[in-house]
Design a protein around this motif. Sequence first.
Motif, PDB file in Angstrom:
ATOM      1  N   ASP A   1      25.328  75.338  22.892  1.00 23.22           N
ATOM      2  CA  ASP A   1      24.073  74.714  22.486  1.00 23.22           C
ATOM      3  C   ASP A   1      23.756  75.116  21.049  1.00 23.22           C
ATOM      4  O   ASP A   1      23.247  76.207  20.797  1.00 23.22           O
ATOM      5  CB  ASP A   1      22.945  75.153  23.430  1.00 23.22           C
ATOM      6  N   GLU A   2      24.045  74.232  20.129  1.00 21.88           N
ATOM      7  CA  GLU A   2      23.814  74.481  18.698  1.00 21.88           C
ATOM      8  C   GLU A   2      24.187  75.908  18.317  1.00 21.88           C
ATOM      9  O   GLU A   2      23.361  76.666  17.832  1.00 21.88           O
ATOM     10  CB  GLU A   2      22.343  74.213  18.348  1.00 21.88           C
ATOM     11  N   THR A  36      19.567  69.790  25.202  1.00 17.93           N
ATOM     12  CA  THR A  36      19.632  71.104  25.845  1.00 17.93           C
ATOM     13  C   THR A  36      19.513  70.956  27.356  1.00 17.93           C
ATOM     14  O   THR A  36      20.199  71.648  28.117  1.00 17.93           O
ATOM     15  CB  THR A  36      18.515  72.011  25.301  1.00 17.93           C
TER      16      THR A  36
HETATM   17 MG   LIG Z   1      17.914  71.937  22.116  1.00 17.22          MG
END
Ligand SMILES: [Mg+2]
Lengths: 279, 296
Positions: B165-166, B51
Motif C-alpha cells: 500500500d503506497e 486501500t
Molecule cells: Mg490509501
Amino acid sequence: MIQSLRFRAAVVSIAIFLAFIGVWHLATRSTASVGTMSPEYAKLMGLTATSGKSAMPGPLDVGAKLWEHLRRPFYDNGPNDKGLGIQLGYSIGRVGLGYFIAVLVAIPLGFLIGMSPLMNKALDPFIQVLKPISPLAWMPLALYTIKDSSLSAIFVIFICSVWPMLLNTAFGVAAVRKEWINVARTLEVGTFRRAFTVILPAAAPTILTGMRISIGIAWLVIVAAEMLVGGTGIGYFVWNEWNNLSITNVIIAILMIGVVGMLLDQTLARFTRMVTFPE
Amino acid sequence: MSSTKFISIEGIAKRYPAANGGATTIFEDLWLSMPSGEFGCIIGHSGCGKTTVLNILAGLDEPSEGTVIVDGQAISGTSLDRAVIFQSHALLPWLTVMGNIAYAVSSKWRKWDKAKVRGHAQTYIDKVGLTGSEHKRPSELSGGMKQRVGIARALSITPKIMLMDEPFSALDALTRGTLQDEVRRVTLETGQTTFMITHDVDEAMYLADKIFLMTNGPGAVLAEIVENPLPRDRSRIDLHKHPHYYALRNHIIDFLVTRSKTFTATTPNHDPRRVPVVRPQFTEAPTMPSLTSALR
Ligand SMILES: [Mg+2]
Ligand SMILES: Nc1ncnc2c1ncn2[C@@H]1O[C@H](COP(=O)(O)OP(=O)(O)O)[C@@H](O)[C@H]1O
C-alpha cells in the motif's frame, strides 16, 4: 552547558538547604524569656518554659537523634520501642505484598478490558463507582471481615494501588497501534502470543506509568492505614512518637517516609525507562 | 485452477453506514483478476477505495458483499500466504532489525530453532542490502532502511502474494528510486505475485505488468486495465527513452486528470465483469491509444 546547568542547580539546592537549616536553627534557638510567666504555668509547660527552650527541636537535635537511629536501625525492645529500620521494614513489607497482589489482579484484568470492548463496557460502571472511594473507607469493612489488622492494612494497599494500574493497563492495551496489531494478524499470530509479543511490549510504558502512580499512592496510604490499625510500621511509629510528645522522632520519621517514597518512585521510574522504546 | 486467475476478486462491495441512516457505497460489484507471477498496480485518486481493496485482499478488512479467491480458495481472514508491506512500514520499535524479521520467520515456521530462524532472516536482510544493521532498532534507521526491513519481513515468509500500500510514498525521490529497483529485481528473481497501490504514474509504469485504473469515489469502479507495453528488461533510468513511454504515460495521466471524474457518467454500458484491457502504444498517426482486446 548541561554540565554547568547541573552544577549550578546543585549549588542552588545546597544553598536552599543551608538557608532552611539556618532559619530552622534560629527559630528554635533557646530564648531567655523565662521570668515573665507564672511559676505554675512554667512547670506545666516543662522544659519549654523553664529553660527557655522551644518545644520544636532544632536541626542539631534532629541530627543527633537521626545519627542514633541510623547507628541502630534494627533494635527491638518490645512493642513500643523498635528501631526505625524495623518499622520501615514492616511498612515496606505491607506495601510490597498489597501492591504485588494488585499487580496480579490489575494487569490481567486490564488486558481483558483493553482487548475486549464488551468487557470494557460491562466493567466500566463498577470501576467508575469503586475508583473514587478513599482506600481508608474500606478499613472498617476490612477489619470486620478479615479480623486481622495487618492483613486489613495490606488489603487497603491492594485496593488503592489496583485502580491506576488497571486503568493504565486497559488504556495502554486499547491504544496499541492498529498497524502493529495488523502485523501480528497478517503473520497469523494467535491471540495469546499476540498479547505477549505485541501488546505487552507496546503497552508496557503505559502500564509501568500506572504502576509508578500506584506505588506512590500505596506509600501515601500505608502511613495513614498504620496510624489507624496500630501495632507496627512507620505510620504507627509516627503516631506513637506523637503520643510520647517526641517531635524529634516525628520529624525523623517524616524524613524517612519521604526518602523511602522517593526510592520506591525512582525504582519504578527506572523500570519504566527500561521498557520505553524510541519511535 | 486457471492460471490466469491466481487472484480473483469477485463482485466485492464495501459500504459504510452513512449519517442519514443509509449506507455509503465506496465501491460495488468490483471484479479483478491476476495470474500468478504478475505485478499489478492500482492507481486512482485519494479516497476511491484502493486501500480498502488491498485490505480486503489481505484479509484485514471484510467486503460487504462478494468474495476473494486466491489460488482456488475463497479467503477468510489474514494469511501467511499474503504478506503486506505497510505504507508506514509498521516495524515493531522495541525489536531490532533482526528481531522484526525473525518474528515473522518464527511465526511462519513455529518449530524452527533460534539458529535456523536467524539464518533464514539473515538471508533476507542481506537480500535487501541491510547487512551490518541487524542489531539496530527502527528508530536508528532512515525511512528508506525502515521500508527495506518491511520488504525483507514480507519476503522472508515466502508468501504467495505480496501486497503493498503506497510503500514508497513517504520516501524522498532518490531513495524511492533505489527501492523500486530493489523491488523490481527481487520480484523478477522470485517470480513473486505482487499487488501494489501507488499514486506515482512513473512507479506504476516501471514496476507493473498491468495497471488497474480506478475512478473517483464514492461508487468507484475499475474503469480500465492497462497492459504495460514496455519491454520486460526495462530500466528505471532510460524508461522515458522508450517509444511507447509517452503513449502509456499520457493515457494514464489523461485518465487521472479528466476521465476518472466523468467515466461513470460517460460510460453507461460499462460492464464491471468485462473491464476493457488497453495497451497504449506509439503509432505514427496522432497518438491515440489503441484498444487491442476489449473483452477478456
Ligand atoms: Mg490509501
Ligand atoms: N471506517 C470507515 N468508515 C467510513 N468510511 C470509511 C471508513 N474507512 C474508510 N472510509 C472511506 O472509504 C473511502 C475509501 O478509503 P480508502 O480505501 O482508504 O481510499 P484510498 O486508499 O483510495 O485513498 C474513503 O472515502 C474513506 O473516507
